[in-house]
Design a protein around this motif. Structure first.
Motif, PDB file in Angstrom:
ATOM      1  N   VAL A   1       0.723  -1.295  -0.505  1.00 39.39           N
ATOM      2  CA  VAL A   1      -0.230  -0.122   0.002  1.00 39.39           C
ATOM      3  C   VAL A   1       0.668   1.132   0.474  1.00 39.39           C
ATOM      4  O   VAL A   1       0.504   2.604  -0.773  1.00 39.39           O
ATOM      5  CB  VAL A   1      -0.932  -0.165   1.207  1.00 39.39           C
ATOM      6  CG1 VAL A   1      -1.959   1.031   1.438  1.00 39.39           C
ATOM      7  CG2 VAL A   1      -2.325  -1.538   0.713  1.00 39.39           C
ATOM      8  N   ARG A   2       1.972   1.361   0.487  1.00 38.72           N
ATOM      9  CA  ARG A   2       2.681   2.424   0.742  1.00 38.72           C
ATOM     10  C   ARG A   2       3.486   2.783  -0.571  1.00 38.72           C
ATOM     11  O   ARG A   2       3.805   4.015  -0.812  1.00 38.72           O
ATOM     12  CB  ARG A   2       3.856   2.259   1.199  1.00 38.72           C
ATOM     13  CG  ARG A   2       3.182   2.457   3.235  1.00 38.72           C
ATOM     14  CD  ARG A   2       3.672   2.358   4.067  1.00 38.72           C
ATOM     15  NE  ARG A   2       2.977   2.501   5.481  1.00 38.72           N
ATOM     16  CZ  ARG A   2       3.290   1.761   7.002  1.00 38.72           C
ATOM     17  NH1 ARG A   2       4.355   1.378   6.494  1.00 38.72           N
ATOM     18  NH2 ARG A   2       2.180   1.651   8.064  1.00 38.72           N
ATOM     19  N   SER A   3       3.687   1.379  -1.230  1.00 39.14           N
ATOM     20  CA  SER A   3       4.764   1.861  -2.346  1.00 39.14           C
ATOM     21  C   SER A   3       3.813   2.096  -3.754  1.00 39.14           C
ATOM     22  O   SER A   3       3.991   3.237  -4.257  1.00 39.14           O
ATOM     23  CB  SER A   3       4.982   0.448  -2.716  1.00 39.14           C
ATOM     24  OG  SER A   3       4.213  -0.652  -3.282  1.00 39.14           O
ATOM     25  N   MET A   4       2.794   1.508  -3.492  1.00 37.42           N
ATOM     26  CA  MET A   4       1.279   2.921  -3.731  1.00 37.42           C
ATOM     27  C   MET A   4       1.358   3.654  -3.738  1.00 37.42           C
ATOM     28  O   MET A   4       1.025   5.032  -5.182  1.00 37.42           O
ATOM     29  CB  MET A   4       0.065   1.672  -4.767  1.00 37.42           C
ATOM     30  CG  MET A   4      -0.180   0.828  -4.387  1.00 37.42           C
ATOM     31  SD  MET A   4      -0.121   0.414  -6.250  1.00 37.42           S
ATOM     32  CE  MET A   4      -1.839   0.382  -6.502  1.00 37.42           C
ATOM     33  N   MET A   5       1.348   4.186  -2.843  1.00 39.07           N
ATOM     34  CA  MET A   5       1.160   5.582  -2.344  1.00 39.07           C
ATOM     35  C   MET A   5       2.252   6.891  -2.564  1.00 39.07           C
ATOM     36  O   MET A   5       1.716   7.919  -2.962  1.00 39.07           O
ATOM     37  CB  MET A   5       1.032   5.712  -0.883  1.00 39.07           C
ATOM     38  CG  MET A   5      -0.707   5.882  -0.003  1.00 39.07           C
ATOM     39  SD  MET A   5      -0.047   5.424   1.648  1.00 39.07           S
ATOM     40  CE  MET A   5       0.107   7.664   1.930  1.00 39.07           C
TER      41      MET A   5
END
Lengths: 680, 680
Positions: free
Chosen positions: A308-312
């Motif tokens: 999720v954080r890499s997408m963010m």
């Protein structure tokens, strides 16, 4: 050649004109002039920026599809809508999506995500949690039997779900969630309960009104013992009537800075019962008799957060790219000030102060995107290892993703604000598109982990590494000896990537090790948590430097792979990014006389030179971001540069303009004014 | 004493408990505990902060008056209102004000302004330009005869006016305004005309729908010659029917980041005629035959700008005080994280990172307020001189007011955002009050002069002073020789005000003189405007340092006059403000080895110590700002600290919560879901 020369007449004769698909008849000549100056092929830049021709093609398919289907578009600009209209608009488009669901392809996440984003853009996010949290959590936490029961309905649209973890009084510290799920072996049910107001589930998107299911995170009690927070699959509204089920209290939490097309909600349980099987049981289990079975690997859950954080990181970098596009294009058609009397007003993009306001963020938009992409690549590697039961890379990547998320989300907000300011007064109007962009984007500093909490996690990891050296690219520098005690920089033009990284490693190592030493010193006289607290400001700083070093390294590496004609301007942007950080933080670089004042002056010259190099390519760089007008939603950032007539057109959407004399005048002012006139 | 000790039990026995009017029955014990820790008398702090008992009394009268008159209050929280409802609410309160106009007393600007502010607070600013621009400009620019004709109607309420200067394509550079006022000696009229869309008047508050008059700034043409921009008094709507007059096109410009209770408007003239006497003729005139008469003193107009900016600096500082109040109070009742397992969650205000997020802005709120107050004092002095025909101080104060406006407005936005982040997820909800505050406040970076343009004006003035020395407190430092070449700081505890100022003067002098030298060097090879442009980033930095030095000086001076019990915590705040700037900009202080790394470490220790000193007094300091709940408009910042029940109450205002099943579900989703179920 002077910056104010009539370049357009000459340039229109050059062959490049044919290479630029952004130049069209009827455009503002001021913006065409910019496009004719490009030193590179914009389409090649776009391919590099978007990760290859294949991904770009798939983006263009999505765009064409939405252009062809009015039901997937806004009826009029969202800033003119009331909250009720925003919600109506959002749910209408969602219903449209149900009709066109072939665009939702869970095997092509990139394309699906772009489709969702381009339909719902910014303010209209009802149901985003269904796709972004509910489905992925179900996928990763439900057992195969549970999946086969719930997934088809969740994909078909009869189950609309959300993910409810946060409570009114509880965010970061999961173990203190107040909602309990107590197992009752007699009925083989869990009893969900909210003991106090502060234990109400609070914030989850579409929890208030539209979801009929939620994954509820609650502290699990069984056999008289608390086993910590676990996820439960819970029906909250009747599948047919959509009425809230008995023993639940739920609703909308009210207006927010943005996301007002979504019904972020609250939910309280009053001894609400669900079957035992509604606990998500892929990893841990409760057996019919109440026996708790631990998960085989406690770190497996980290994988999702990292993803999720890499997408963010990439998404948020894209928000900045939007703002930079708007500010750059507008600055190329806005003329203000006449440095040479009688020579006419100049484009505001010609002012060095305006370039320095925008271009460092242009550089950041690219740097952060590259870092986000790289994070996704590492994530794929780690996921593969995880599936093989190997978790050694997880701490590295967990720290890195936490740190990048914290640094990028914060810096992007500052950048969007600078872009707004760069648009002058019109930046304050919703016509600029920046208020919506900024409001939407700034939540990212808090959700998916408060930035300071995340930075302290990075620091904790760094302190471990300081004590117990590790190898590898991400942290290896901490235990490397500097080959030199001073920087070898002699001219900014010959400052090599190798030397840049060496200098950055030197400074970052010093900052991190100083924090480590301070923590050790404080720990000698204080309790562990007090020592940590008293160093935490310094620890956050250390974490930021660690992340910055990573970005510098990855940026330089990635740019060296860019197409030849695109590389020079990307290098100018990278140097602007890096030198600006060095000059702004010169105290760290001149400390111990590692660098001299003369070397800092070299970097300052490098900044001026980079600004001048980027200037003629500026509009083509933002063209190269290839942001669709559905996403940009900006009168000021229009491709064609015809801003002023479009601003006048924009006013036609205002309900106030439907009548010459406004209702409130008749209602309140006319009677008073009549009285006053009667007295005179 | 440990930070987690049960201090409350002991403190409740102390006499201070009785001195604190902010402690009441039913308050959250977590916030009462804070108030019991205060080391000073809060009321004495408030008197100091608000400039004396008399001004405070007058504020309290205004508050009581509005508390007693429901018509002057919002019917429900503004974030729940649509734009149409906001406008209705705003005009309704305005009508209420007309009834209670005895509170509007132009001889007591302080009280009148506070009354207007507390009725209209943030989002509802219709007619603010009538009071803040139209009346003052009329007062200063109309001739005595014009005044006697227009002022009574403008005060009684039959004339509602606004001030229209900015055009769609023109802001900063007044000479290029497109609107023309061409004198026609035959009819003795001016013909107002808008030649293009970009020449439309654009932005003025309440221009679109509610004003019936406007002061229009247009380029004056007479006898075939342009005499530059001048103000004209123009009727734009029928005084009885309120219909727009013929040959005008006007309306609302659409939604903005904030101020949506106001109808910021556009206006285009199509050869619109007004009588000759409608030019404001106090300073310059056009005679019946078309002869233009110049104003006697061209600098007189500056006075007004200085006054508006001095008001702005204080107002904007107050916005920051609002945000700091919310973040501080909330952080004293929000508990999260358990550093000592089993000891319970701690108040987030106990984390050093949270203190470092909020307290520097607490310090800035005070420092900026003091600087704004001082600017008003200087303004009064200068005004007196101006009335005697003496304008020598004007450049100093003009530069100072420009610089302070630019620096303060920008830093306040960053501070409000940090306070929002300090409130975690709830900061993103309108319940926090911070989104409205932030959106309202951030326009100040652009209106009344774009910040970068203003900084460059300051720089221009500084470059003049570098070339031609002046004396006096504000600029004298530039030509002073340092008595020492290195700082004498040995311990942050003994760092005297004198030494602090000496160190700041040293650094500021160096930064300004370096910019001066760079400008000289560039001027040798470039045209004047190109040299200026190529140095402008450095010039802005120099301007910022000049302003910061002024703030440091005035802050230390003012604090030394504070009541004895209040002084220690104010000194801690001042040191935090000053040391933090020094550490963040350590590069400037260690340059040329003026300071050593050890001295910077001393400042770091000083910061930690200041944070710890401020911590127990934090809630009492923000109590001391004495911001009324009508102004604070925040669930999180409530005096009583009972945040969680109030959050739940807040949801009752949401229209979405009036029905269990929302309309959009019935309209769009139910039919689709029925179809899907039928297929299964």
């Amino acid at each position: 050649m002077s910056e104010y020369s009539p370049f357009v007449q000459i340039a229109s004769l050059l062959p490049t004109a044919n290479m630029n698909q952004y130049i069209r008849d009827g455009d503002n000549p001021d913006i065409t002039e910019e496009r004719l100056k490009a030193t590179f092929d914009v389409d090649r830049f776009t391919e590099f920026y978007h990760g290859g021709a294949k991904r770009l093609k798939s983006r263009r398919e999505v765009e064409k599809y939405i252009e062809d289907h009015k039901e997937l578009q806004d009826t009029h600009p969202t800033p003119f809508m009331s909250r009720e209209e925003l919600i109506d608009n959002s749910v209408r488009k969602l219903a449209g999506m149900a009709k066109y669901h072939k665009m939702i392809d869970m095997t092509n996440i990139e394309k699906t995500t772009y489709f969702l984003q381009l339909v719902h853009v910014r303010d209209s996010m009802a149901f985003s949690l269904h796709y972004l949290m509910f489905l992925p959590v179900l996928q990763s936490q439900a057992s195969p039997e549970q999946l086969s029961e719930w997934m088809p309905k969740s994909l078909s649209g009869t189950i609309i779900g959300t993910y409810a973890q946060t409570e009114m009084g509880h965010g970061t510290n999961l173990s203190k969630l107040e909602t309990t799920a107590t197992y009752d072996p007699k009925s083989q049910e869990f009893v969900l309960h909210t003991p106090t107001i502060s234990g109400a589930k609070w914030w989850p998107g579409s929890l208030g009104k539209f979801s009929n299911h939620a994954i509820i995170v609650a502290n699990l009690w069984t056999n008289g013992k608390c086993e910590g927070p676990h996820p439960f699959f819970v029906e909250i509204r009747d599948p047919v009537t959509h009425k809230a089920l008995p023993n639940l209290k739920l609703g909308d939490i009210g207006p927010k800075l943005s996301l007002n097309g979504s019904d972020n909600g609250y939910l309280m349980f009053d001894n609400f019962r669900i079957p035992r099987n509604n606990m998500l049981m892929r990893h841990s289990k409760v057996l019919p008799d109440g026996t708790y079975v631990k998960p085989p690997h406690s770190k497996l859950a980290y994988g999702g957060m990292v993803f999720v954080r890499s997408m963010m990181v990439r998404d948020i970098a894209n928000h900045l790219a939007n703002a930079v596009t708007i500010a750059t294009r507008y600055s190329s058609v806005r003329r203000q000030g006449e440095p040479v009397p009688g020579a006419g007003e100049v484009k505001i993009l010609d002012y060095q102060t305006q370039q320095y306001r925008i271009f460092p963020y242009m550089a950041k938009a690219i740097a952060f995107r590259i870092a986000g992409e790289e994070l996704q690549n590492i994530f794929k590697k780690v996921s593969k290892q995880l599936r093989q039961g190997e978790a050694s890379l997880l701490p590295d990547i967990h720290a890195l993703s936490s740190g990048l998320k914290a640094l990028v989300t914060f810096e992007v907000q500052g950048g969007i604000e600078q872009c707004r300011l760069a648009c002058g007064g019109h930046g304050y109007s919703h016509a600029s598109g920046i208020p919506e962009l900024s409001a939407f984007s700034c939540g990212s500093c808090t959700y998916e982990g408060d930035n300071l909490v995340l930075l302290l996690q990075v620091a904790k990891y760094l302190m471990k590494v300081c004590a117990q050296p590790v190898e590898g690219e991400i942290c290896g520098y901490l235990h490397k000896k500097s080959s030199n005690t001073i920087s070898e920089l002699s001219s900014h033009r010959t400052y090599s990537d190798h030397q840049i990284i060496q200098d950055w490693e030197h400074v970052t190592r010093r900052v991190v090790l100083q924090a480590f030493q301070k923590l050790q010193a404080e720990s000698a006289t204080k309790q562990k948590h007090e020592a940590w607290n008293s160093c935490s400001v310094e620890l956050c700083k250390a974490a930021r430097w660690h992340v910055r070093l990573y970005i510098v390294r990855i940026l330089l590496a990635k740019i060296s792979t860019a197409p030849e004609d695109v590389r020079p301007v990307l290098r100018a942007l990278a140097k602007l990014y890096i030198f600006d950080l060095q000059v702004s933080n010169k105290g760290h670089f001149v400390e111990d006389r590692y660098m001299s004042s003369q070397q800092i002056d070299q970097l300052k010259s490098g900044i001026s030179e980079a600004l001048a190099t980027i200037r003629p390519d500026a509009v083509s760089i933002v063209d190269g971001f290839a942001i669709h007008e559905f996403e940009l939603k900006s009168v000021l950032g229009r491709r064609d540069g015809n801003v002023y007539p479009a601003l006048m057109e924009w006013t036609k959407h205002s309900k106030l303009n439907q009548k010459d004399v406004p209702d409130a005048f008749e209602k309140y002012l006319a009677p008073i004014m009549e009285k006053i006139r009667a007295k005179i």
